[in-house]
Design an enzyme around this catalytic site. Structure first.
Site, PDB file in Angstrom:
ATOM      1  N   LYS A 186       0.833  -1.212   0.000  1.00 24.77           N
ATOM      2  CA  LYS A 186       0.000   0.000   0.000  1.00 24.77           C
ATOM      3  C   LYS A 186       0.871   1.268   0.000  1.00 24.77           C
ATOM      4  CE  LYS A 186      -3.415  -2.777  -0.091  1.00 24.77           C
ATOM      5  NZ  LYS A 186      -4.287  -3.277   0.936  1.00 24.77           N
TER       6      LYS A 186
HETATM    7  C1  LIG Z   1      -5.247  -4.395   1.346  1.00 24.17           C
HETATM    8  C2  LIG Z   1      -6.698  -4.260   1.365  1.00 24.17           C
HETATM    9  C3  LIG Z   1      -7.475  -4.611   2.487  1.00 24.17           C
HETATM   10  C4  LIG Z   1      -6.937  -5.368   3.667  1.00 24.17           C
HETATM   11  O1  LIG Z   1      -5.832  -4.874   4.226  1.00 24.17           O
HETATM   12  P1  LIG Z   1      -4.840  -5.769   5.106  1.00 24.17           P
HETATM   13  O2  LIG Z   1      -4.024  -4.727   5.795  1.00 24.17           O
HETATM   14  O3  LIG Z   1      -4.029  -6.606   4.145  1.00 24.17           O
HETATM   15  O4  LIG Z   1      -5.624  -6.590   6.048  1.00 24.17           O
HETATM   16  C5  LIG Z   1      -8.827  -4.331   2.467  1.00 24.17           C
HETATM   17  N1  LIG Z   1      -9.410  -3.785   1.393  1.00 24.17           N
HETATM   18  C6  LIG Z   1      -8.714  -3.482   0.289  1.00 24.17           C
HETATM   19  C7  LIG Z   1      -9.443  -2.863  -0.855  1.00 24.17           C
HETATM   20  C8  LIG Z   1      -7.347  -3.724   0.229  1.00 24.17           C
HETATM   21  O5  LIG Z   1      -6.674  -3.441  -0.894  1.00 24.17           O
END
Ligand SMILES: *Cc1c(COP(=O)(O)O)cnc(C)c1O
Length: 390
Positions: A186
């Site tokens: 991210k």
């Molecule tokens: C990455 C992501 C999540 C979950 O995040 P984590 O930190 O991996 O649990 C939820 N929604 C979307 C759209 C994502 O891209």
């Protein structure tokens, strides 16, 4: 064998990040402590929102937001089929039922018109996703929510750093709670990590307790019963973030502006490089006047009626060239658990069509110039030979 192995995304961690984490390892606090509080303050300041609650990961953030919104058995929450599983799973965690509404074909975000059609008497929450980093149609979604008394949980896991109608995503101007993920792929990372932002004090207080087993402590209770005294008011979890993670997050936050700028530059270069392929591929929506893009993903889409190439072939050709393109996402209702649990009969033709076409190309701040050139050259070669075959 290609000398390149280019993932679709990867973290950028520098020497300053490493030093900040090292300092914590030598300090008294490793678990949730002063750095978590500071990280929350700085996230809240960046998003111009009252409260931020840091948690173990984005999925935990969605889970707690669903519980804070009082989703419960018998309730429904409407979300998009084109997202990571966690977006819809959080509804099941709360005992409620996820309902899907099809996407807007251009933006790949949930279509407010389809939300209206999916609503029932049981609808309690809307969970839009800012897909790829492009904010959803939040003003229209908010007007639907206001009219029907629904809670909006915005999954902005892709969109930290984006703006919408002059406000930062995370400001909660158009949502009750906004959720971020700080997973390594991210915009900024804490390893694993996530947070919820809100302007609502009641949600905030509930989120704080939910993240820590449902435990409540107060000065007046301590005075009355003793310094150790606390009460578990409801069933919560250990979803705490550590000071180690928060130190990394604080350090990463300093680079957020530069990260976003770099992602925008890469996206712009892709748009220019592929502009002559537009009879064969559809490029991501350009930015709109009322919102800016955080470019978590750069999704190329095949015009399947115009090219002999299908997505699987393109995926394999790119992987053979060391370009680890990915698919975001398999429609959530395709997964066996969803098929078994929801037995969906309804069709989502635009999500289906999108899924056949979509492939995410590498985009991340330290993508190197020669890697970028290799990606563009490989794709042009593939499509030019596909053209000549036709
Ligand atoms: C990455 C992501 C999540 C979950 O995040 P984590 O930190 O991996 O649990 C939820 N929604 C979307 C759209 C994502 O891209």
């Amino acid at each position: 064998m290609p000398s390149f192995k280019i993932p679709y995304s990867r973290q950028s961690v520098d020497q300053f990040d490493i030093e900040q984490v090292e300092k914590i390892l030598e300090s008294d606090w490793l678990t949730q402590g002063p750095k978590v509080e500071q990280f929350e303050r700085e996230i809240a300041a960046y998003c111009q929102v009252k409260y931020a609650v840091a948690v173990a990961n984005g999925t935990a953030a969605l889970h707690l937001a669903a519980l804070a919104a009082d989703l419960a058995p018998g309730d429904e929450a409407i979300t998009t089929p084109i997202s990571f599983l966690a977006t819809a799973n959080c509804v099941f965690y709360a005992g409620a039922k996820p309902i899907f509404a099809d996407i807007d074909y251009q933006t790949v975000n949930i279509d407010p018109e389809k939300i209206r059609k999916a609503m029932t008497k049981k609808t309690k929450a809307l969970i839009p996703v800012d897909f790829a980093g492009l904010p959803a149609d939040l003003a229209e979604i908010k007007s639907i929510a206001n009219k029907h008394g629904l809670v909006i949980i915005e999954d902005a896991s892709h969109a930290l750093g984006a703006d919408y109608l002059g406000s930062k995503v995370g400001s909660c101007r158009f949502s009750d709670m906004t959720v971020f993920s700080f997973h390594a792929v991210k915009t900024i990372t804490t390893g694993e990590g996530g947070c919820i932002t809100t302007n609502n004090k009641r949600y905030y207080q509930k989120l704080l307790m939910l993240r820590n087993h449902g435990i409540y402590q107060s000065d007046s209770l301590k005075k009355k019963f003793g310094g150790w005294y606390r009460q578990m008011k409801f069933l919560g979890y250990n979803y705490r973030m550590t000071d180690i993670q928060s130190a990394l997050g604080l350090s990463q936050l300093k680079n957020l502006g530069a990260f976003i700028q770099r992602r925008r530059d890469i996206a712009e270069k892709y748009q220019a490089a592929f502009s002559d392929l537009q009879d064969l591929v559809m490029l991501p929506s350009p930015t709109f006047a009322d919102r800016s893009h955080a470019w978590h993903l750069y999704v190329l889409r095949l015009r399947l009626d115009k090219t002999f190439l299908n997505r699987k072939q393109l995926y394999e050709m790119l992987h053979n060239a060391g370009i680890l393109a990915q698919v975001h996402y398999i429609p959530i209702y395709h997964h066996p658990y969803y098929q078994r649990t929801l037995k969906i009969k309804q069709k989502y033709p635009l999500a289906e069509k999108y899924y056949q076409e979509a492939l995410s190309l590498p985009i991340f701040p330290n993508l190197k110039g020669d890697e970028f050139d290799h990606i563009v050259k490989t794709i042009k070669k593939i499509f030019n030979s596909a053209k000549s075959k036709k």
